[in-house]
Structures are given as C-alpha cells and as structure tokens.
Scaffold this active site. Structure first.
Site, PDB file in Angstrom:
ATOM      1  CE  LYS A  47      -3.798  -2.455   2.216  1.00  0.00           C
ATOM      2  NZ  LYS A  47      -4.552  -2.756   3.431  1.00  0.00           N
ATOM      3  CD  GLN A  91      -3.327  -4.403   6.525  1.00  0.00           C
ATOM      4  OE1 GLN A  91      -3.319  -3.396   5.846  1.00  0.00           O
ATOM      5  NE2 GLN A  91      -3.855  -5.535   6.074  1.00  0.00           N
ATOM      6  CG  ASP A 114      -9.893  -0.445   4.497  1.00  0.00           C
ATOM      7  OD1 ASP A 114      -9.599  -0.625   3.301  1.00  0.00           O
ATOM      8  OD2 ASP A 114      -9.069  -0.519   5.423  1.00  0.00           O
TER       9      ASP A 114
END
Ligand code: NAD
Length: 280
Positions: A47, A91, A114
């Site tokens: 990422k 994460q 997200d």
C-alpha cells in the site's frame, strides 16, 4: 480468458496519478498497524509503495501486539482531527484482546478509507453510495470488465467475512444479481456452486474450488491468498478450472492489485468529498 487484474489496476492507478497532480494539497493516508503479522507487513508495504507511486503521502503508525486498546483509539482520535491526514486504515487482523469493531467505529467516517465503519457500510448498502470496501469494489470492476451481465445472473459468493464476502454479496444484490452466500457451515458446496454464472471464492483454502464445481463458461473470481508448496496460489484449482471457465482471475495478478487500486480510488473519493464539504 485470464482476467489481467494487474493491467486493469494499472489503468486506474495511472488515471489517479494524473488527477493527484492537479491537487494543491496532497492526500495523506495514515495506516495503523498492530503486532507483527507477516502478511499484514507485506500488504502495508505494498500500500505504501503504490501510494508513493501515485503521489499520495503515506504515514505508518505501528504498535506492539500487547498494546492497550485505549492507546490505539487515542491515536485514531488524533488522526481524525489532524487536517493533514485525509484517510485512515487499520490493518487487519488485530490481536485477540483488541475489539475490532470498537477500533473501526472510532475512525471518522470521513476518513474511513476501507468503508468498514457502520455508517459508511450502511450508506453503501442502503443508499448505494459509490464508496464500498476496496476488495468487493475491485471484484465488481473485474466482473464488469468481462462484459457479463450481472443483472439476473446467478452469483455464488463463497466466504462471508465483513471485508470481502458479505459486502460483495450485497453489492452484487444491489446490481440485481441473484446471490447465494456459502460459508464454512454450508452443506454440499459443490451442488450449490455448479449453477453459478459468476463464482467467487473468498475463503483462504487452496484448491477448494475444483472443476466439478464450475458450470462451463462461468466467470470465476479467485480472492484467496494461500501458499501451497512454497508457491502463492488462490482458492481455485486454476489449471483445471481455467479450461472450463469463460473468464478466470489468476493469483497473483487478479484481485490483489485491484484491491490496492480501489484503496487509491477510495482515498481520492474521501479527499474530494471532504473538499466539497469544506467549500460549502
Ligand atoms: P476470513 O477468514 O475472514 O473468511 C473466510 C470465510 O471463508 C469465512 O466466511 C468462512 O465461513 C468461509 N469458509 C471457511 N472454510 C470454508 C469452506 N470449507 N467452505 C466454504 N466456506 C468456507 O477471510 P477473508 O478476510 O474474507 O479472506 C478470505 C481470503 O481472501 C483469504 O485467503 C485472504 O487472504 C484473501 N483476501 C484477499 C484479498 C485480495 O486483495 N486479494 C483481500 C482480502 C482477503
């Protein structure tokens, strides 16, 4: 045909890069990492690399695995109010003593890249916003790319996680597909899968999907990331299933790059939404 997720993702990254060049202030993604999961370290590195490639600032905040939940929430609150941070991700997975839902809900929906907060998730599902979790968005993009009609198709989604299976099934439903979700308690998986026009596996079990489960000419999307005999592979027995599917994604080079491309897209959506809110 093999769906080349890498090149489709690159098209998205290239257009994002051009867009970002026109911004006066750069978007900035803050990634919160807890513990030392090997896979997470690889995902976060990827990422960071892609953010750098397209011109997005990337900041990593790392905690040891025995950190108190409150300390993570305190950091997220600080990131929420920091004007330089335009997007936040935590994460996953998190260590067992941390309540994942509490952590996710502490992220401001305006920065929740997200789309995992209940506010963003319900907006996606109930209001059909264009802001969905990254992996399901990437998968829908790949399916549309094949040209197959999603409306009225029979879709089988194997896996019901909050980050892939569940949102994906709902996104397909919003596109008027008939959707069946299968999971670890499903009885007779083969029987259910055989009728699918579009079959998606998001389990994490190598060779779970075999050729006898796939209708000839079905579209097969493999989300799984596994290692078998030291080699990266998906959930689908690629060699055999690719002979009968009309389209199939490889692992690596299928869904993985699309997830990161849609992370970038989501960063830009948040950035532009927030600009609009600040201007009005
Ligand atoms: P998860 O462990 O949260 O969920 C797995 C799901 O599979 C569960 O819903 C479970 O009920 C189901 N399942 C388990 N065994 C089964 C069986 N035998 N038959 C049917 N269903 C079964 O996993 P997740 O986070 O959704 O990820 C799934 C896989 O996708 C993993 O391999 C993960 O690494 C991969 N993944 C890939 C990407 C990507 O970008 N390519 C993104 C996210 C996850």
């Amino acid at each position: 045909m093999i769906i080349d997720g890498k090149s489709i993702a690159n098209e998205i990254l290239e257009s994002s890069k051009i867009k970002i060049k026109s911004f006066k202030v750069l978007p900035c993604l803050a990634a919160v990492v807890v513990g030392d999961y090997e896979a997470s370290a690889i995902y976060v590195r990827n990422k960071a690399r892609v953010c750098q490639q397209v011109g997005i600032e990337f900041l990593k905040y790392k905690f040891p695995s025995n950190i108190q939940q409150k300390k993570i929430i305190d950091l997220i609150k600080k990131l929420n109010s920091d004007k330089n941070i335009t997007a936040i991700l935590v994460q996953l997975p998190l260590p067992r003593h941390i309540d994942k839902r509490t952590i996710i809900e502490s992220i401001s929906p305006l920065k929740d890249v997200d789309a995992f907060t209940s506010e963003n998730f319900s907006k996606a599902v109930l209001k059909n916003s264009n802001f969905w979790p990254c992996t399901p968005s990437g998968i829908i993009h790949l399916i549309k790319y094949t040209g197959i009609k999603i409306e009225s198709s029979n879709c089988i989604v194997i896996g019901r996680s909050e980050i892939v299976g569940k949102p994906l099934a709902l996104a397909l439903l919003n596109l008027d597909a008939s959707v069946t979700i299968c999971h670890s308690k499903t009885i007779n998986l083969t029987q259910r899968c055989i009728g699918a026009d579009i079959l998606i596996s998001a389990v994490g079990n190598p060779k779970l999907v075999t050729e006898n489960m796939v209708k000839p000419k079905a579209v097969v999307i493999d989300v799984g990331i596994n290692y078998l005999d030291g080699k990266l592979c998906g959930d689908v027995d690629f060699e055999k299933v690719s002979k009968i599917a009309s389209y199939i994604t490889p692992v690596p080079g299928g869904v993985g790059p699309m997830t990161i491309a849609f992370l970038i897209k989501n960063i830009l959506t948040l950035y532009e939404n927030n600009l609009r809110t600040n201007e009005s």
